[in-house]
Design a protein around this motif. Structure first.
Motif, PDB file in Angstrom:
ATOM      1  N   ALA A  58       0.825  -1.215   0.000  1.00 12.63           N
ATOM      2  CA  ALA A  58       0.000   0.000   0.000  1.00 12.63           C
ATOM      3  C   ALA A  58       0.860   1.267   0.000  1.00 12.63           C
ATOM      4  N   GLU A  59       2.096   1.168   0.496  1.00 18.29           N
ATOM      5  CA  GLU A  59       2.989   2.328   0.516  1.00 18.29           C
ATOM      6  C   GLU A  59       3.411   2.760  -0.882  1.00 18.29           C
ATOM      7  N   GLY A  61       1.437   3.119  -3.557  1.00 17.32           N
ATOM      8  CA  GLY A  61       0.450   3.903  -4.291  1.00 17.32           C
ATOM      9  C   GLY A  61       0.151   3.260  -5.637  1.00 17.32           C
ATOM     10  N   GLU A  62      -0.139   4.092  -6.603  1.00 17.30           N
ATOM     11  CA  GLU A  62      -0.450   3.634  -7.960  1.00 17.30           C
ATOM     12  C   GLU A  62       0.809   3.666  -8.824  1.00 17.30           C
ATOM     13  N   PHE A  85       6.417   1.572 -10.157  1.00 15.70           N
ATOM     14  CA  PHE A  85       6.044   2.324  -8.965  1.00 15.70           C
ATOM     15  C   PHE A  85       7.241   3.179  -8.572  1.00 15.70           C
ATOM     16  N   THR A 141       6.882  16.326  -8.888  1.00 13.54           N
ATOM     17  CA  THR A 141       6.819  16.321  -7.436  1.00 13.54           C
ATOM     18  C   THR A 141       7.421  17.600  -6.877  1.00 13.54           C
ATOM     19  N   ASP A 146       1.882  15.330  -6.306  1.00 13.26           N
ATOM     20  CA  ASP A 146       2.341  14.075  -5.721  1.00 13.26           C
ATOM     21  C   ASP A 146       1.819  12.917  -6.540  1.00 13.26           C
ATOM     22  N   GLU A 147       2.555  12.553  -7.606  1.00 17.45           N
ATOM     23  CA  GLU A 147       2.098  11.474  -8.473  1.00 17.45           C
ATOM     24  C   GLU A 147       2.248  10.121  -7.831  1.00 17.45           C
ATOM     25  N   ALA A 148       3.181   9.975  -6.899  1.00 17.35           N
ATOM     26  CA  ALA A 148       3.529   8.643  -6.433  1.00 17.35           C
ATOM     27  C   ALA A 148       2.838   8.241  -5.133  1.00 17.35           C
ATOM     28  N   SER A 149       2.254   9.150  -4.430  1.00 12.60           N
ATOM     29  CA  SER A 149       1.580   8.840  -3.164  1.00 12.60           C
ATOM     30  C   SER A 149       2.468   8.032  -2.230  1.00 12.60           C
ATOM     31  N   CYS A 150       3.735   8.397  -2.146  1.00 13.84           N
ATOM     32  CA  CYS A 150       4.663   7.627  -1.299  1.00 13.84           C
ATOM     33  C   CYS A 150       4.668   8.154   0.096  1.00 13.84           C
TER      34      CYS A 150
END
Length: 150
Positions: A58-59, A61-62, A85, A141, A146-150
């Motif tokens: 889940a860390e 993201g997409e 990812f 970024t 925040d494209e990565a949702s990290c």
């Protein structure tokens, strides 16, 4: 998997095809999915096996990028759908003790690359779009997207 450190460098492995040892190239951590495994779960598993970094899927993201590629490796032709990812770390000491047999036999080194240095290196790397992709992700970024949702 795009593992990027605080300096904006991406981790790549230097590998070669056992059937063509002179054909060397740099590539991102990752690999195939186990049966019923989601792309994020596979990316997290491969990252742990190849670098020692353990994450909850889940860390991740997409995926930040997807493509399909075809290649020959050890005399076998592959067609591979790939989801990339992005995960950022301050720094990471790579631990390759989790490599499987083929990885131990076909990966010679690892290195953290700045995208511009990679593009100017003259070395072969996969995916070929990697420097441009990393530059785009770094710029997006940096501007607060925040494209990565990290």
């Amino acid at each position: 998997m795009l593992l990027v450190d605080a300096a904006g460098r991406v981790l790549l492995f230097e590998g070669f095809d056992p059937a063509r040892p002179g054909h060397r190239y740099w590539f991102t951590p990752g690999g195939g999915l186990d049966p019923s495994e989601s792309p994020a779960a596979g990316a997290a598993r491969e990252l742990a096996e190849e670098t020692g970094l353990r994450l909850d899927p889940a860390e991740l993201g997409e995926p930040v990028w997807s493509d399909a590629t075809e290649f020959s490796f050890d005399g076998v032709w592959y067609r591979q759908e790939q989801d990339f990812f992005l995960f950022r770390v301050d720094s990471w000491q790579v631990d390759t003790t989790g490599f499987n047999d083929i990885e131990r036999r076909s990966i010679a080194d690892h290195r953290w690359w700045v995208p511009d240095e990679l593009a100017a290196s003259g070395d072969r790397f996969y995916p070929p779009e990697l420097p441009a992709l990393l530059t785009r992700l770094g710029q997006s970024t940096a501007t607060g997207q925040d494209e990565a949702s990290c």
